[in-house]
Design an enzyme around this catalytic site. Structure first.
Site, PDB file in Angstrom:
ATOM      1  N   TYR A 233       2.606   9.933  -0.030  1.00 24.40           N
ATOM      2  CA  TYR A 233       3.768   9.338   0.630  1.00 24.40           C
ATOM      3  C   TYR A 233       5.061   9.665  -0.107  1.00 24.40           C
ATOM      4  O   TYR A 233       6.148   9.490   0.442  1.00 24.40           O
ATOM      5  CB  TYR A 233       3.631   7.819   0.708  1.00 24.40           C
ATOM      6  CG  TYR A 233       2.436   7.299   1.470  1.00 24.40           C
ATOM      7  CD1 TYR A 233       1.597   8.140   2.190  1.00 24.40           C
ATOM      8  CD2 TYR A 233       2.133   5.937   1.448  1.00 24.40           C
ATOM      9  CE1 TYR A 233       0.490   7.652   2.865  1.00 24.40           C
ATOM     10  CE2 TYR A 233       1.028   5.431   2.118  1.00 24.40           C
ATOM     11  CZ  TYR A 233       0.212   6.280   2.823  1.00 24.40           C
ATOM     12  OH  TYR A 233      -0.875   5.782   3.489  1.00 24.40           O
TER      13      TYR A 233
ATOM     14  N   ASP B  67       0.840  -1.201   0.000  1.00 22.49           N
ATOM     15  CA  ASP B  67       0.000   0.000   0.000  1.00 22.49           C
ATOM     16  C   ASP B  67       0.870   1.245   0.000  1.00 22.49           C
ATOM     17  O   ASP B  67       1.756   1.395   0.850  1.00 22.49           O
ATOM     18  CB  ASP B  67      -0.894  -0.009   1.240  1.00 22.49           C
ATOM     19  CG  ASP B  67      -1.799   1.209   1.323  1.00 22.49           C
ATOM     20  OD1 ASP B  67      -2.945   1.107   0.847  1.00 22.49           O
ATOM     21  OD2 ASP B  67      -1.361   2.249   1.853  1.00 22.49           O
TER      22      ASP B  67
END
Length: 325
Positions: free
Chosen positions: A83, A78
Site C-alpha cells: 500500500y 490494516d
C-alpha cells in the site's frame, strides 16, 4: 445481476474535504459496542472485530484518516507494504494520542517476497516505516506474486521460507501474531505441514455475492480467523436494489448491511474509507440480520462488476471453490 457498476467517488482519498465536522458529536465517538468487541486468535491475542482498511489511501492522506478513526473509537488498522502508506499509518497512530497497546496494527509482506532473507529484512523495514517496536499481526499478502496470482506455481517453498521468517519474528516478540492473506486450503496446508506455528488469520476477499464458504469452513475448522477485505464489494454493493430493500427495512445503509453480514458469518470485516462520515457509519452496526435475510444474502448471485478495480488480480481472477456448498 445482484450488483452493477457504481460511481466510487464516495470512497476516494480526500473524500472528507468540505465535510462539516460539527455534524459529528463533540467527541467524534460512535455510539455502539462493535468497536469494543474482539475475537480471540488461536494464540490468545485479542483482535478488534472491526478494522479500518487503508488500501489506496495515499501515505500523505492516511495519517489523517487513521487519526480520525482512532478518535471515533476504532482500535484496529490494516495496512501493507504494497500500500506504500505504512509511514503515514504510524504517524496517525502516534498523533492520535492513544496508547500504542490499545490499537491493533496489521501489515503484510509484499506478495513477491518468497525468501527467508528478504522476508526478514522486510519485517524490519515495516517496523521502521511504522515507527513501532512491534507489530500486532503480520501476514503473507499472497501465496503467489501478483503477476501470477491464481496461476500455475503455488510457490510452496517460497511461502515456507517467508513463513519461517515470520515465525522467527513472532518468537522474538517483533510480531504478536502471524497469518496469511488470499491463501487457499492447499496453501494453508503447506504451512501446517512444514511450520512450527499455525497461521492465525487468513485475510480474503469476502462480501455479499462473493463469499468463499468452503474456505471459511476450512479455516474455522482449524481455528484460523477469516478477515474480509472489501466487504462492500469495493463499492459495487451500493448499486444493488436487493440490498437497498433489505437496508431500508432495517433503517440502515447498504454498507452497514454488508458489514453486519460478514460479522454474522464470524468474519472480521475491514471496510476502507477516507470519508469521516463513512468511518462513523461503518461502525454503527448495532443491529442483527434475520435468518431469512442472511439466507438471501448468502445465496446472492455472483455477477459483480468491480468497475475500475477489475484490473487488480484479486478482483479479476476468480477463485474456484474446492467444495460445493
Amino acid at each position: 445481476m445482484f450488483f452493477a457498476m457504481v460511481d466510487r467517488c464516495f470512497d476516494q482519498p480526500g473524500g472528507a474535504a468540505g465535510i462539516d465536522r460539527s455534524r459529528l458529536d463533540h467527541k467524534s465517538q460512535v455510539a455502539n459496542m462493535i468497536l469494543d468487541e474482539t475475537f480471540t486468535l488461536a494464540n490468545g491475542v485479542q483482535i478488534p472485530k472491526l478494522g479500518l482498511g487503508t488500501w489506496q489511501i495515499p501515505d500523505e492522506e492516511v495519517s489523517r484518516v487513521v487519526h480520525d478513526a482512532i478518535a471515533m473509537g476504532y482500535r484496529h488498522v490494516d495496512t501493507a507494504q504494497a500500500y506504500d502508506n505504512e509511514r503515514g499509518v504510524g504517524q496517525g497512530l502516534r498523533e492520535s494520542g492513544v496508547d500504542r497497546d490499545r490499537v491493533f496494527v496489521t501489515t503484510k509482506l509484499a506478495a513477491e517476497c518468497k525468501t527467508f532473507a528478504d522476508a526478514r529484512d522486510r519485517i524490519d523495514a515495516s517496523l521502521k516505516a511504522l515507527g513501532l517496536d512491534h507489530i500486532d499481526l503480520m501476514l503473507i499478502h499472497s501465496p503467489q506474486p501478483w503477476t501470477t496470482f491464481r496461476e500455475g506455481d503455488r510457490f510452496f517453498e517460497g511461502n515456507r521460507e517467508a513463513w519461517r521468517a515470520l515465525e522467527e519474528a513472532y518468537a522474538s516478540g517483533k510480531l504478536r501474531a502471524i497469518g496469511v492473506s488470499n491463501f487457499e486450503a492447499v496453501d494453508l496446508d503447506n504451512l501446517f505441514e512444514s511450520g512450527t506455528v499455525a497461521p492465525m488469520v487468513n485475510q480474503v476477499l469476502a462480501h455479499v455475492g462473493n463469499t468463499p464458504f468452503d474456505l471459511i469452513d476450512h479455516c474455522q475448522s482449524r481455528d484460523i480467523l477469516l478477515e474480509a477485505y472489501s466487504p462492500v464489494a469495493h463499492g459495487a454493493a451500493l448499486q444493488s436494489k436487493k440490498l437497498a430493500h433489505i437496508a431500508e427495512r432495517y433503517g440502515v445503509t447498504i454498507a452497514q448491511v454488508c458489514i453486519r453480514y460478514c460479522l454474522q458469518l464470524g468474519l472480521l470485516p475491514l471496510p476502507k474509507t477516507s470519508n469521516i462520515i463513512h468511518l462513523r457509519d461503518n461502525a454503527d452496526i448495532d443491529f442483527a440480520l434475520s435468518e431469512d435475510d442472511m439466507s438471501i444474502l448468502e445465496n446472492a448471485g455472483s455477477e459483480i462488476d468491480y468497475g475500475e478495480a477489475s484490473s487488480f488480480p484479486v478482483f479479476a481472477k476468480k477463485r474456484t471453490p474446492q467444495v460445493d456448498r
